[in-house]
Design a protein around this motif. Sequence first.
Motif, PDB file in Angstrom:
ATOM      1  N   ASP A  91     -24.037  -9.302  74.426  1.00  0.00           N
ATOM      2  CA  ASP A  91     -23.710  -9.015  75.820  1.00  0.00           C
ATOM      3  C   ASP A  91     -22.313  -8.423  75.975  1.00  0.00           C
ATOM      4  O   ASP A  91     -21.780  -8.381  77.077  1.00  0.00           O
ATOM      5  CB  ASP A  91     -23.810 -10.306  76.632  1.00  0.00           C
ATOM      6  CG  ASP A  91     -25.158 -10.965  76.490  1.00  0.00           C
ATOM      7  OD1 ASP A  91     -26.142 -10.379  76.936  1.00  0.00           O
ATOM      8  OD2 ASP A  91     -25.234 -12.070  75.917  1.00  0.00           O
ATOM      9  N   ILE A 123     -28.132 -17.313  83.017  1.00  0.00           N
ATOM     10  CA  ILE A 123     -27.867 -15.871  83.151  1.00  0.00           C
ATOM     11  C   ILE A 123     -28.554 -15.102  82.016  1.00  0.00           C
ATOM     12  O   ILE A 123     -29.250 -14.112  82.249  1.00  0.00           O
ATOM     13  CB  ILE A 123     -26.341 -15.600  83.141  1.00  0.00           C
ATOM     14  CG1 ILE A 123     -25.692 -16.115  84.417  1.00  0.00           C
ATOM     15  CG2 ILE A 123     -26.055 -14.108  82.985  1.00  0.00           C
ATOM     16  CD1 ILE A 123     -24.179 -16.052  84.415  1.00  0.00           C
ATOM     17  N   VAL A 124     -28.362 -15.597  80.792  1.00  0.00           N
ATOM     18  CA  VAL A 124     -28.960 -14.900  79.637  1.00  0.00           C
ATOM     19  C   VAL A 124     -30.484 -14.956  79.728  1.00  0.00           C
ATOM     20  O   VAL A 124     -31.177 -13.974  79.444  1.00  0.00           O
ATOM     21  CB  VAL A 124     -28.453 -15.516  78.304  1.00  0.00           C
ATOM     22  CG1 VAL A 124     -29.102 -14.831  77.114  1.00  0.00           C
ATOM     23  CG2 VAL A 124     -26.945 -15.404  78.197  1.00  0.00           C
ATOM     24  N   GLN A 139     -21.735  -6.008  78.705  1.00  0.00           N
ATOM     25  CA  GLN A 139     -22.199  -6.377  80.044  1.00  0.00           C
ATOM     26  C   GLN A 139     -21.007  -6.731  80.933  1.00  0.00           C
ATOM     27  O   GLN A 139     -20.123  -7.481  80.496  1.00  0.00           O
ATOM     28  CB  GLN A 139     -23.129  -7.579  79.957  1.00  0.00           C
ATOM     29  CG  GLN A 139     -24.368  -7.365  79.117  1.00  0.00           C
ATOM     30  CD  GLN A 139     -25.340  -6.421  79.784  1.00  0.00           C
ATOM     31  OE1 GLN A 139     -25.776  -6.644  80.899  1.00  0.00           O
ATOM     32  NE2 GLN A 139     -25.662  -5.338  79.110  1.00  0.00           N
ATOM     33  N   SER A 163     -36.198 -10.771  82.641  1.00  0.00           N
ATOM     34  CA  SER A 163     -36.415  -9.643  83.545  1.00  0.00           C
ATOM     35  C   SER A 163     -36.478  -8.308  82.796  1.00  0.00           C
ATOM     36  O   SER A 163     -36.638  -7.261  83.418  1.00  0.00           O
ATOM     37  CB  SER A 163     -35.307  -9.603  84.597  1.00  0.00           C
ATOM     38  OG  SER A 163     -34.065  -9.430  83.967  1.00  0.00           O
ATOM     39  N   ASN A 166     -33.998  -6.912  81.092  1.00  0.00           N
ATOM     40  CA  ASN A 166     -32.735  -6.180  81.101  1.00  0.00           C
ATOM     41  C   ASN A 166     -31.806  -6.596  79.965  1.00  0.00           C
ATOM     42  O   ASN A 166     -30.609  -6.376  80.049  1.00  0.00           O
ATOM     43  CB  ASN A 166     -32.016  -6.411  82.439  1.00  0.00           C
ATOM     44  CG  ASN A 166     -32.784  -5.822  83.592  1.00  0.00           C
ATOM     45  OD1 ASN A 166     -33.333  -4.734  83.484  1.00  0.00           O
ATOM     46  ND2 ASN A 166     -32.854  -6.552  84.696  1.00  0.00           N
ATOM     47  N   ASP A 167     -32.376  -7.203  78.972  1.00  0.00           N
ATOM     48  CA  ASP A 167     -31.509  -7.669  77.886  1.00  0.00           C
ATOM     49  C   ASP A 167     -30.995  -6.475  77.078  1.00  0.00           C
ATOM     50  O   ASP A 167     -31.773  -5.595  76.731  1.00  0.00           O
ATOM     51  CB  ASP A 167     -32.289  -8.609  76.958  1.00  0.00           C
ATOM     52  CG  ASP A 167     -31.364  -9.357  76.041  1.00  0.00           C
ATOM     53  OD1 ASP A 167     -30.730 -10.309  76.513  1.00  0.00           O
ATOM     54  OD2 ASP A 167     -31.253  -8.967  74.872  1.00  0.00           O
ATOM     55  N   TRP A 194     -20.733  -8.765  83.467  1.00  0.00           N
ATOM     56  CA  TRP A 194     -20.586 -10.196  83.739  1.00  0.00           C
ATOM     57  C   TRP A 194     -19.953 -10.922  82.558  1.00  0.00           C
ATOM     58  O   TRP A 194     -19.168 -11.852  82.709  1.00  0.00           O
ATOM     59  CB  TRP A 194     -21.929 -10.841  84.106  1.00  0.00           C
ATOM     60  CG  TRP A 194     -22.944 -10.882  83.000  1.00  0.00           C
ATOM     61  CD1 TRP A 194     -23.917  -9.973  82.756  1.00  0.00           C
ATOM     62  CD2 TRP A 194     -23.081 -11.887  81.988  1.00  0.00           C
ATOM     63  NE1 TRP A 194     -24.643 -10.338  81.649  1.00  0.00           N
ATOM     64  CE2 TRP A 194     -24.160 -11.511  81.158  1.00  0.00           C
ATOM     65  CE3 TRP A 194     -22.405 -13.065  81.692  1.00  0.00           C
ATOM     66  CZ2 TRP A 194     -24.577 -12.263  80.068  1.00  0.00           C
ATOM     67  CZ3 TRP A 194     -22.816 -13.811  80.594  1.00  0.00           C
ATOM     68  CH2 TRP A 194     -23.881 -13.408  79.804  1.00  0.00           C
ATOM     69  N   SER A 222     -33.630  -3.995  75.200  1.00  0.00           N
ATOM     70  CA  SER A 222     -33.842  -2.691  75.808  1.00  0.00           C
ATOM     71  C   SER A 222     -33.277  -1.578  74.946  1.00  0.00           C
ATOM     72  O   SER A 222     -33.523  -0.415  75.191  1.00  0.00           O
ATOM     73  CB  SER A 222     -33.203  -2.646  77.192  1.00  0.00           C
ATOM     74  OG  SER A 222     -31.811  -2.870  77.088  1.00  0.00           O
ATOM     75  N   VAL A 228     -32.421 -15.222  82.452  1.00  0.00           N
ATOM     76  CA  VAL A 228     -32.931 -14.323  83.497  1.00  0.00           C
ATOM     77  C   VAL A 228     -32.821 -12.869  83.040  1.00  0.00           C
ATOM     78  O   VAL A 228     -33.731 -12.058  83.241  1.00  0.00           O
ATOM     79  CB  VAL A 228     -32.148 -14.559  84.822  1.00  0.00           C
ATOM     80  CG1 VAL A 228     -32.465 -13.474  85.841  1.00  0.00           C
ATOM     81  CG2 VAL A 228     -32.473 -15.929  85.384  1.00  0.00           C
ATOM     82  N   GLN A 229     -31.700 -12.570  82.412  1.00  0.00           N
ATOM     83  CA  GLN A 229     -31.486 -11.207  81.917  1.00  0.00           C
ATOM     84  C   GLN A 229     -32.579 -10.823  80.923  1.00  0.00           C
ATOM     85  O   GLN A 229     -33.127  -9.726  80.982  1.00  0.00           O
ATOM     86  CB  GLN A 229     -30.118 -11.166  81.243  1.00  0.00           C
ATOM     87  CG  GLN A 229     -29.673  -9.801  80.771  1.00  0.00           C
ATOM     88  CD  GLN A 229     -28.315  -9.885  80.108  1.00  0.00           C
ATOM     89  OE1 GLN A 229     -27.322  -9.562  80.705  1.00  0.00           O
ATOM     90  NE2 GLN A 229     -28.266 -10.330  78.880  1.00  0.00           N
ATOM     91  N   LEU A 230     -32.911 -11.755  80.049  1.00  0.00           N
ATOM     92  CA  LEU A 230     -33.923 -11.484  79.028  1.00  0.00           C
ATOM     93  C   LEU A 230     -35.323 -11.439  79.636  1.00  0.00           C
ATOM     94  O   LEU A 230     -36.115 -10.545  79.347  1.00  0.00           O
ATOM     95  CB  LEU A 230     -33.834 -12.561  77.946  1.00  0.00           C
ATOM     96  CG  LEU A 230     -34.428 -12.234  76.594  1.00  0.00           C
ATOM     97  CD1 LEU A 230     -33.605 -12.872  75.506  1.00  0.00           C
ATOM     98  CD2 LEU A 230     -35.856 -12.703  76.466  1.00  0.00           C
TER      99      LEU A 230
END
Lengths: 197, 138
Positions: free
Chosen positions: A148, B45-46, A151, B52, B54-55, A153, B59, B48-50
């Motif tokens: 990340d 957070i991680v 990213q 959805s 959008n990881d 965030w 991606s 939800v990101q994964l």
Amino acid sequence: MTAVGPHIFWITSRAAGIAAMMLASGSLGVGVLIRGRGESRRLLGSDVRALHEALSLATLVAIAIHGLALLGDAYMHPSPLDIAIPFSGAYRPFWTGLGIVGGWGLAALGLSYYARSRIGAARWRYLHRFIPVFWALAIVHTLGAGTDAAQPWMLIALGLPAAPALFLLLGRLFGAAEPEPGGRRQAPRPQLSGRRG
Amino acid sequence: MDEVRKLEAKGLARAKSRSRRRRLATIRSRTIRGSLALFAVLWGIVFVQLASGNDPALSGKHPAERRPVARSEPTPAEPAREPAPEAEAELDGSEFEVEEEPAPEFEELEPEPEFEEAAPEFEEAAPEIEEPVVTGSS
């Protein structure tokens, strides 16, 4: 939607890694405040010391989870040696190696607090000064190997606690040569070994 | 009188020490709770990101895309993280029996142009070495 089931360990490792970085930055900032001189030192008492200790231990637990969770990841499937020995793993060995060195360094220097009587207070204090080096290694590891890392965030989460810690650290490093307003430099606490008299 | 003062001082010290201990315990428990909350938030957070899609690793937007060293090319449907059985076997190093892919036909390739190496046409001139003229006296 992506199936999350196979990635649970990976998610856990990532979350623990980011948490470890944030906690380490917080602990470092508080630690610099404790080791500060003059007014700041007088204002901060044992409460801040306890906070520093608790944050440090929480950091070490998070680092342990960060590494151990990877053992369960079916995709990378690292061996215990891969997560324990720097630069030996298959996945981005340089960046992960820096993280392993940082993790071991933080653990060794942090836990050495409990062996102060054996090491000697002065030597322990000298060694404890190298903690920011391992903290910096951990940050480089996060930015180099972190999934990340790009990213927004993540950068905010990393920067929010790291910026004040860095500011305090630099202030301490570059202010170290300046004499205290009261006169002489803060000497290490004298050891009460003899009789008072 | 002195005894009373001593007792009062002792009681005061004990109370101070007790309150200090309580304060430290509060700090520790708050730090632990805060750390757990931080971890839970980051995990969420991680997650939800994964979930959805959008990881950054899945991606393939991130330069540090996760690819095992001994893994074959990922399929576009599940780009980088589906543990394929043959990839696991390769990672383990236990089995190397992988389904053979049809060998590519090399006939389509153009043959390399044949050329003869032309021998260099030149005569090697023997280096003319001038004999040193002894002029100096020893």
